[in-house]
Motif scaffolding. Structure first.
Motif, PDB file in Angstrom:
ATOM      1  N   THR A 131      -9.859  -4.553  -3.825  1.00  0.00           N
ATOM      2  CA  THR A 131     -10.990  -3.903  -3.161  1.00  0.00           C
ATOM      3  C   THR A 131     -12.308  -4.239  -3.860  1.00  0.00           C
ATOM      4  N   LYS A 132     -12.304  -4.185  -5.184  1.00  0.00           N
ATOM      5  CA  LYS A 132     -13.537  -4.375  -5.946  1.00  0.00           C
ATOM      6  C   LYS A 132     -13.928  -5.847  -6.101  1.00  0.00           C
ATOM      7  N   TYR A 133     -12.935  -6.729  -6.286  1.00  0.00           N
ATOM      8  CA  TYR A 133     -13.241  -8.119  -6.639  1.00  0.00           C
ATOM      9  C   TYR A 133     -12.817  -9.147  -5.602  1.00  0.00           C
ATOM     10  N   GLY A 134     -11.957  -8.772  -4.672  1.00  0.00           N
ATOM     11  CA  GLY A 134     -11.356  -9.737  -3.758  1.00  0.00           C
ATOM     12  C   GLY A 134     -12.318 -10.504  -2.888  1.00  0.00           C
ATOM     13  N   GLY A 135     -13.427  -9.917  -2.518  1.00  0.00           N
ATOM     14  CA  GLY A 135     -14.375 -10.586  -1.635  1.00  0.00           C
ATOM     15  C   GLY A 135     -15.506 -11.303  -2.352  1.00  0.00           C
ATOM     16  N   LEU A 136     -15.463 -11.320  -3.683  1.00  0.00           N
ATOM     17  CA  LEU A 136     -16.557 -11.933  -4.436  1.00  0.00           C
ATOM     18  C   LEU A 136     -16.440 -13.457  -4.447  1.00  0.00           C
ATOM     19  N   SER A 137     -17.561 -14.104  -4.618  1.00  0.00           N
ATOM     20  CA  SER A 137     -17.605 -15.562  -4.633  1.00  0.00           C
ATOM     21  C   SER A 137     -16.991 -16.124  -5.915  1.00  0.00           C
ATOM     22  N   PHE A 138     -16.677 -17.403  -5.878  1.00  0.00           N
ATOM     23  CA  PHE A 138     -16.180 -18.122  -7.047  1.00  0.00           C
ATOM     24  C   PHE A 138     -17.119 -17.909  -8.234  1.00  0.00           C
ATOM     25  N   THR A 139     -18.410 -18.083  -7.992  1.00  0.00           N
ATOM     26  CA  THR A 139     -19.410 -17.961  -9.056  1.00  0.00           C
ATOM     27  C   THR A 139     -19.444 -16.552  -9.635  1.00  0.00           C
ATOM     28  N   LYS A 140     -19.423 -15.541  -8.783  1.00  0.00           N
ATOM     29  CA  LYS A 140     -19.485 -14.147  -9.251  1.00  0.00           C
ATOM     30  C   LYS A 140     -18.215 -13.776 -10.015  1.00  0.00           C
ATOM     31  N   LEU A 141     -17.047 -14.188  -9.519  1.00  0.00           N
ATOM     32  CA  LEU A 141     -15.797 -13.909 -10.224  1.00  0.00           C
ATOM     33  C   LEU A 141     -15.776 -14.584 -11.597  1.00  0.00           C
ATOM     34  N   THR A 142     -16.276 -15.809 -11.639  1.00  0.00           N
ATOM     35  CA  THR A 142     -16.343 -16.521 -12.913  1.00  0.00           C
ATOM     36  C   THR A 142     -17.255 -15.779 -13.876  1.00  0.00           C
ATOM     37  N   GLU A 143     -18.422 -15.409 -13.394  1.00  0.00           N
ATOM     38  CA  GLU A 143     -19.396 -14.694 -14.224  1.00  0.00           C
ATOM     39  C   GLU A 143     -18.823 -13.378 -14.755  1.00  0.00           C
ATOM     40  N   LEU A 144     -18.227 -12.580 -13.890  1.00  0.00           N
ATOM     41  CA  LEU A 144     -17.683 -11.279 -14.300  1.00  0.00           C
ATOM     42  C   LEU A 144     -16.503 -11.418 -15.268  1.00  0.00           C
ATOM     43  N   SER A 145     -15.717 -12.466 -15.097  1.00  0.00           N
ATOM     44  CA  SER A 145     -14.546 -12.630 -15.966  1.00  0.00           C
ATOM     45  C   SER A 145     -14.897 -13.260 -17.312  1.00  0.00           C
ATOM     46  N   HIS A 146     -16.109 -13.758 -17.442  1.00  0.00           N
ATOM     47  CA  HIS A 146     -16.573 -14.271 -18.732  1.00  0.00           C
ATOM     48  C   HIS A 146     -17.040 -13.085 -19.579  1.00  0.00           C
ATOM     49  N   ASP A 147     -16.074 -12.213 -19.874  1.00  0.00           N
ATOM     50  CA  ASP A 147     -16.347 -10.994 -20.626  1.00  0.00           C
ATOM     51  C   ASP A 147     -16.169 -11.241 -22.128  1.00  0.00           C
ATOM     52  N   ARG A 148     -16.265 -10.192 -22.912  1.00  0.00           N
ATOM     53  CA  ARG A 148     -16.133 -10.330 -24.377  1.00  0.00           C
ATOM     54  C   ARG A 148     -14.762 -10.850 -24.774  1.00  0.00           C
ATOM     55  N   ALA A 149     -13.720 -10.468 -24.053  1.00  0.00           N
ATOM     56  CA  ALA A 149     -12.375 -10.962 -24.366  1.00  0.00           C
ATOM     57  C   ALA A 149     -12.304 -12.475 -24.159  1.00  0.00           C
TER      58      ALA A 149
END
Length: 183
Positions: A131-149
Motif C-alpha cells: 500500500t505504501k510503496y507499491g505504486g512508487l517509481s523506480f527512482t523514488k523506491l531507490t531513494e527511499l531504500s538508500h537508508d542508513r542500513a
C-alpha cells in the motif's frame, strides 16, 4: 554481533506471489519494485515482531537493498542462475510454476499465493508495504531504500541485520530479543 535468519524457500515463493497478487492490481511488478516492497515489509516485521518474513539476507546493490535468495529465485526463472545457487529439481519446479519474468525485469505470477505459509503478521506487513510503496517509481523506491542500513554496507556486500535494527526507535529492545529470544 552478527544476526542471520534461516531462509524459508517455500515462504519466500509464497511471499513473492502474495506481493505480486497485490501489486498487479495497480502496477506492473518488477524485480526492483518487488525487492523494495519486501525490504520495507521485512523492516517493519523485524521492528514489530523480531524477525524477517522469510528469513532472507539483503545486499547493498546500486539501486538499493536486494533480498539475496529471492533474487536468486528470480534469476532462476529469468534463466541466468548464479553458479553458487543450485536449488533442487523440486524447488526449481516450484519456482518455475509460480512466476515468470517478462522483458528481463517484469514479473508475472502463474498461480495464486498459498497463504497457509504466511502468518497474519507476515500478511499485515506485506499489505502495508504494498500500500505504501507499491505504486512508487523506480527512482523514488531507490531513494527511499538508500537508508542508513544500506549506507552502512559497501556496494554488493551484505547489509548487517544489526545495521537495519539501528534504524528503529526500539533498536535496543529488538537487539535484546535477538540475543535472548526466550528469556
Amino acid at each position: 554481533m552478527e544476526y542471520q535468519f534461516n531462509f524459508n524457500i517455500e515462504k519466500g515463493i509464497e511471499s513473492l506471489l502474495y506481493i505480486l497478487d497485490l501489486l498487479e492490481k495497480t502496477v506492473q511488478p518488477t524485480i526492483h519494485s518487488v525487492s523494495k516492497v519486501l525490504y520495507f515489509a521485512d523492516k517493519e516485521h523485524l521492528e514489530k515482531y523480531g524477525r524477517f518474513i522469510c528469513g532472507d539476507n539483503y545486499y547493498a546493490m546500486k539501486h538499493g537493498p536486494v533480498p539475496s535468495q529471492i533474487y536468486n529465485l528470480l534469476k532462476l526463472v529469468r534463466g541466468d542462475l548464479s553458479p553458487s545457487f543450485q536449488p533442487s529439481a523440486e524447488i526449481s519446479e516450484q519456482v518455475l510454476h509460480a512466476f515468470k519474468i517478462v522483458d528481463k525485469h517484469d514479473i508475472k505470477k502463474l498461480r495464486q499465493p498459498n497463504t497457509d505459509f504466511l502468518s497474519d503478521s507476515d500478511m499485515e506487513c506485506l499489505n502495508h508495504s504494498v500500500t505504501k510503496y507499491g505504486g512508487l517509481s523506480f527512482t523514488k523506491l531507490t531513494e527511499l531504500s538508500h537508508d542508513r542500513a544500506w549506507e552502512s554496507a559497501d556496494e554488493n556486500d551484505l547489509i548487517d541485520v544489526e545495521d537495519i535494527i539501528k534504524t528503529f526507535d526500539n533498536s535496543i529492545e529488538i537487539l535484546e530479543h535477538l540475543q535472548n529470544p526466550h528469556p
